[in-house]
Motif scaffolding. Structure first.
Motif, PDB file in Angstrom:
ATOM      1  N   ILE A  60       9.263 -13.503 -62.583  1.00 43.02           N
ATOM      2  CA  ILE A  60       9.148 -13.801 -61.154  1.00 43.02           C
ATOM      3  C   ILE A  60      10.021 -12.777 -60.438  1.00 43.02           C
ATOM      4  CG2 ILE A  60       9.391 -15.524 -59.333  1.00 43.02           C
ATOM      5  CD1 ILE A  60       9.395 -17.688 -61.495  1.00 43.02           C
ATOM      6  N   ASP A  61       9.393 -11.967 -59.588  1.00 37.86           N
ATOM      7  CA  ASP A  61      10.158 -10.879 -58.969  1.00 37.86           C
ATOM      8  C   ASP A  61      10.111 -10.876 -57.441  1.00 37.86           C
ATOM      9  OD1 ASP A  61       7.570  -9.972 -58.603  1.00 37.86           O
ATOM     10  OD2 ASP A  61       7.842  -8.105 -59.724  1.00 37.86           O
ATOM     11  N   GLU A  62       9.900 -12.049 -56.866  1.00 33.56           N
ATOM     12  CA  GLU A  62      10.022 -12.220 -55.419  1.00 33.56           C
ATOM     13  C   GLU A  62      11.036 -13.337 -55.178  1.00 33.56           C
ATOM     14  OE1 GLU A  62       8.775 -10.485 -52.930  1.00 33.56           O
ATOM     15  OE2 GLU A  62       7.526  -9.184 -54.197  1.00 33.56           O
ATOM     16  N   SER A  63      11.967 -13.112 -54.285  1.00 32.35           N
ATOM     17  CA  SER A  63      13.059 -14.074 -54.093  1.00 32.35           C
ATOM     18  C   SER A  63      12.568 -15.457 -53.690  1.00 32.35           C
ATOM     19  CB  SER A  63      14.062 -13.540 -53.070  1.00 32.35           C
ATOM     20  OG  SER A  63      13.444 -13.351 -51.803  1.00 32.35           O
ATOM     21  N   LEU A  64      11.618 -15.550 -52.782  1.00 40.31           N
ATOM     22  CA  LEU A  64      11.133 -16.864 -52.366  1.00 40.31           C
ATOM     23  C   LEU A  64      10.406 -17.570 -53.505  1.00 40.31           C
ATOM     24  CD1 LEU A  64       9.931 -16.180 -48.717  1.00 40.31           C
ATOM     25  CD2 LEU A  64      11.966 -17.467 -49.441  1.00 40.31           C
ATOM     26  N   ASP A  65       9.713 -16.806 -54.336  1.00 39.10           N
ATOM     27  CA  ASP A  65       9.049 -17.409 -55.494  1.00 39.10           C
ATOM     28  C   ASP A  65      10.080 -17.943 -56.490  1.00 39.10           C
ATOM     29  OD1 ASP A  65       6.588 -16.786 -54.383  1.00 39.10           O
ATOM     30  OD2 ASP A  65       6.343 -14.952 -55.571  1.00 39.10           O
ATOM     31  N   ILE A  66      11.179 -17.212 -56.654  1.00 37.55           N
ATOM     32  CA  ILE A  66      12.257 -17.693 -57.525  1.00 37.55           C
ATOM     33  C   ILE A  66      12.850 -18.978 -56.958  1.00 37.55           C
ATOM     34  CG2 ILE A  66      14.587 -17.202 -58.399  1.00 37.55           C
ATOM     35  CD1 ILE A  66      13.700 -14.205 -58.526  1.00 37.55           C
ATOM     36  N   MET A  67      13.067 -19.009 -55.653  1.00 39.14           N
ATOM     37  CA  MET A  67      13.618 -20.208 -55.018  1.00 39.14           C
ATOM     38  C   MET A  67      12.684 -21.398 -55.223  1.00 39.14           C
ATOM     39  SD  MET A  67      15.167 -18.769 -51.418  1.00 39.14           S
ATOM     40  CE  MET A  67      16.233 -20.201 -51.127  1.00 39.14           C
ATOM     41  N   ARG A  68      11.414 -21.195 -54.973  1.00 34.46           N
ATOM     42  CA  ARG A  68      10.453 -22.296 -55.109  1.00 34.46           C
ATOM     43  C   ARG A  68      10.347 -22.757 -56.566  1.00 34.46           C
ATOM     44  NH1 ARG A  68       7.506 -19.028 -51.037  1.00 34.46           N
ATOM     45  NH2 ARG A  68       7.741 -20.128 -49.057  1.00 34.46           N
ATOM     46  N   TRP A  69      10.390 -21.815 -57.503  1.00 36.78           N
ATOM     47  CA  TRP A  69      10.357 -22.170 -58.922  1.00 36.78           C
ATOM     48  C   TRP A  69      11.567 -23.046 -59.264  1.00 36.78           C
ATOM     49  CZ3 TRP A  69      13.854 -21.306 -62.804  1.00 36.78           C
ATOM     50  CH2 TRP A  69      13.429 -21.626 -64.110  1.00 36.78           C
ATOM     51  N   ALA A  70      12.752 -22.625 -58.815  1.00 41.58           N
ATOM     52  CA  ALA A  70      13.970 -23.384 -59.108  1.00 41.58           C
ATOM     53  C   ALA A  70      13.920 -24.774 -58.488  1.00 41.58           C
ATOM     54  CB  ALA A  70      15.197 -22.612 -58.610  1.00 41.58           C
ATOM     55  N   LEU A  71      13.473 -24.852 -57.237  1.00 43.21           N
ATOM     56  CA  LEU A  71      13.437 -26.143 -56.546  1.00 43.21           C
ATOM     57  C   LEU A  71      12.359 -27.061 -57.107  1.00 43.21           C
ATOM     58  CD1 LEU A  71      14.048 -24.925 -52.890  1.00 43.21           C
ATOM     59  CD2 LEU A  71      15.711 -25.832 -54.521  1.00 43.21           C
ATOM     60  N   ALA A  72      11.295 -26.501 -57.651  1.00 45.74           N
ATOM     61  CA  ALA A  72      10.268 -27.329 -58.290  1.00 45.74           C
ATOM     62  C   ALA A  72      10.827 -27.993 -59.546  1.00 45.74           C
ATOM     63  CB  ALA A  72       9.044 -26.475 -58.639  1.00 45.74           C
ATOM     64  N   ARG A  73      11.799 -27.345 -60.161  1.00 46.72           N
ATOM     65  CA  ARG A  73      12.449 -27.927 -61.356  1.00 46.72           C
ATOM     66  C   ARG A  73      13.421 -29.032 -60.979  1.00 46.72           C
ATOM     67  NH1 ARG A  73      13.433 -24.465 -66.204  1.00 46.72           N
ATOM     68  NH2 ARG A  73      15.472 -25.404 -66.094  1.00 46.72           N
ATOM     69  N   HIS A  74      14.199 -28.786 -59.909  1.00 50.78           N
ATOM     70  CA  HIS A  74      15.226 -29.767 -59.524  1.00 50.78           C
ATOM     71  C   HIS A  74      15.663 -29.481 -58.089  1.00 50.78           C
ATOM     72  CE1 HIS A  74      18.213 -32.814 -60.188  1.00 50.78           C
ATOM     73  NE2 HIS A  74      19.209 -31.988 -59.965  1.00 50.78           N
ATOM     74  N   ASP A  75      15.471 -30.447 -57.215  1.00 51.36           N
ATOM     75  CA  ASP A  75      15.799 -30.313 -55.795  1.00 51.36           C
ATOM     76  C   ASP A  75      16.520 -31.590 -55.351  1.00 51.36           C
ATOM     77  OD1 ASP A  75      15.889 -29.725 -53.084  1.00 51.36           O
ATOM     78  OD2 ASP A  75      13.721 -29.828 -52.775  1.00 51.36           O
ATOM     79  N   PRO A  76      17.773 -31.765 -55.791  1.00 49.95           N
ATOM     80  CA  PRO A  76      18.459 -33.053 -55.584  1.00 49.95           C
ATOM     81  C   PRO A  76      18.651 -33.460 -54.129  1.00 49.95           C
ATOM     82  CG  PRO A  76      19.987 -31.388 -56.418  1.00 49.95           C
ATOM     83  CD  PRO A  76      18.608 -30.798 -56.501  1.00 49.95           C
ATOM     84  N   ASP A  77      18.804 -32.506 -53.215  1.00 56.55           N
ATOM     85  CA  ASP A  77      19.038 -32.856 -51.817  1.00 56.55           C
ATOM     86  C   ASP A  77      17.793 -32.688 -50.948  1.00 56.55           C
ATOM     87  OD1 ASP A  77      21.716 -33.431 -52.405  1.00 56.55           O
ATOM     88  OD2 ASP A  77      22.282 -31.325 -52.136  1.00 56.55           O
ATOM     89  N   GLY A  78      16.659 -32.389 -51.568  1.00 50.41           N
ATOM     90  CA  GLY A  78      15.408 -32.308 -50.822  1.00 50.41           C
ATOM     91  C   GLY A  78      15.258 -31.088 -49.938  1.00 50.41           C
ATOM     92  N   TRP A  79      15.653 -29.918 -50.418  1.00 46.00           N
ATOM     93  CA  TRP A  79      15.500 -28.691 -49.620  1.00 46.00           C
ATOM     94  C   TRP A  79      14.049 -28.428 -49.252  1.00 46.00           C
ATOM     95  CZ3 TRP A  79      18.808 -24.207 -52.073  1.00 46.00           C
ATOM     96  CH2 TRP A  79      20.181 -24.524 -51.957  1.00 46.00           C
ATOM     97  N   LEU A  80      13.127 -28.861 -50.091  1.00 46.54           N
ATOM     98  CA  LEU A  80      11.703 -28.620 -49.831  1.00 46.54           C
ATOM     99  C   LEU A  80      11.073 -29.710 -48.971  1.00 46.54           C
ATOM    100  CD1 LEU A  80      10.442 -27.328 -53.294  1.00 46.54           C
ATOM    101  CD2 LEU A  80      10.800 -25.996 -51.212  1.00 46.54           C
ATOM    102  N   GLN A  81      11.820 -30.735 -48.633  1.00 41.73           N
ATOM    103  CA  GLN A  81      11.249 -31.861 -47.895  1.00 41.73           C
ATOM    104  C   GLN A  81      11.284 -31.682 -46.384  1.00 41.73           C
ATOM    105  OE1 GLN A  81      13.147 -35.394 -49.379  1.00 41.73           O
ATOM    106  NE2 GLN A  81      12.495 -34.979 -51.480  1.00 41.73           N
ATOM    107  N   ALA A  82      11.785 -30.567 -45.917  1.00 36.18           N
ATOM    108  CA  ALA A  82      11.822 -30.298 -44.473  1.00 36.18           C
ATOM    109  C   ALA A  82      10.418 -29.949 -43.986  1.00 36.18           C
ATOM    110  CB  ALA A  82      12.801 -29.157 -44.185  1.00 36.18           C
ATOM    111  N   ASP A  83      10.275 -29.827 -42.698  1.00 40.23           N
ATOM    112  CA  ASP A  83       9.009 -29.478 -42.057  1.00 40.23           C
ATOM    113  C   ASP A  83       8.473 -28.164 -42.634  1.00 40.23           C
ATOM    114  OD1 ASP A  83       7.059 -28.466 -40.307  1.00 40.23           O
ATOM    115  OD2 ASP A  83       8.068 -29.228 -38.521  1.00 40.23           O
ATOM    116  N   ALA A  84       7.408 -28.252 -43.427  1.00 40.45           N
ATOM    117  CA  ALA A  84       6.869 -27.085 -44.139  1.00 40.45           C
ATOM    118  C   ALA A  84       6.386 -26.004 -43.180  1.00 40.45           C
ATOM    119  CB  ALA A  84       5.739 -27.517 -45.067  1.00 40.45           C
ATOM    120  N   GLU A  85       5.771 -26.405 -42.082  1.00 44.34           N
ATOM    121  CA  GLU A  85       5.260 -25.418 -41.115  1.00 44.34           C
ATOM    122  C   GLU A  85       6.408 -24.671 -40.439  1.00 44.34           C
ATOM    123  OE1 GLU A  85       2.628 -25.316 -37.030  1.00 44.34           O
ATOM    124  OE2 GLU A  85       2.228 -26.921 -38.477  1.00 44.34           O
TER     125      GLU A  85
END
Length: 194
Positions: A60-85
């Motif tokens: 994985i060689d794009e920073s946002l893709d790395i972030m999303r990969w990591a958060l898909a594994r474990h996102d304890p505080d819900g970083w991905l649960q904010a307004d997606a748009e």
């Protein structure tokens, strides 16, 4: 897993923060951008950091893709649960117009067609958007930190660093408070340790 990184690169910073936050066990290899390692270039010929080599051989060689990969594994505080748009718009604006203005502001001598203040003013258009969002709460997308905060902060930090005296009196008090809190956070401090 191995992450090829460069300590001061904002793209690498955001990848390191997401990996650390998610608890992913990675070996971080600091890269000299003047002498990139052959194994990194073999994995990702584009030659930019970050590059994450997964245990299964995927890259994985794009920073946002790395972030999303990591958060898909474990996102304890819900970083991905904010307004997606809202997050998508902020990320696109940051990685597009703001990043371009930031590069020209930082390296104004390479872009003599306009004075440095022209590029700073272009960047300030984005800071004004952030200021408006922060009027609603302490974070860009609500009451808690999100992917957007972590992904944008390294770039705002760089913008701030071009002229600290100017930034200290600029008409963005909420952005100043937000970025200072971020810089002083244990997460950011940990990923910036030498």
């Amino acid at each position: 897993m191995i992450l090829y990184s460069f300590r001061r690169c904002p793209y690498a910073m955001r990848a390191r923060m997401a990996l650390r936050y998610s608890g992913a066990a990675v070996e971080i290899r600091e890269v000299s951008l003047k002498a990139k390692p052959a194994d990194m270039l073999a994995a990702s010929p584009k030659g930019t950091v970050p590059v994450l080599l997964l245990d299964d051989g995927r890259v994985i060689d794009e920073s946002l893709d790395i972030m999303r990969w990591a958060l898909a594994r474990h996102d304890p505080d819900g970083w991905l649960q904010a307004d997606a748009e809202a997050m998508a718009t902020l990320l696109a604006d940051n990685d597009g117009r703001f990043k371009q203005a930031l590069n020209r502001y930082k390296y104004a001598e390479r872009h003599p067609e306009h004075p440095m203040t022209h590029y700073r003013d272009q960047g300030c258009e984005f800071l004004q958007v952030l200021e408006g969002r922060l009027e609603r709460g302490p974070w860009l997308c609500g009451d808690r930190m999100s992917l957007a905060d972590v992904a944008l902060a390294p770039f705002v930090r760089q913008f701030r660093g071009v002229d600290l005296a100017w930034f200290a009196q600029a008409p963005y008090p909420r952005v100043r408070e937000w970025i200072e809190a971020f810089i002083e956070s244990s997460l950011f401090t940990a990923i910036m340790a030498r």
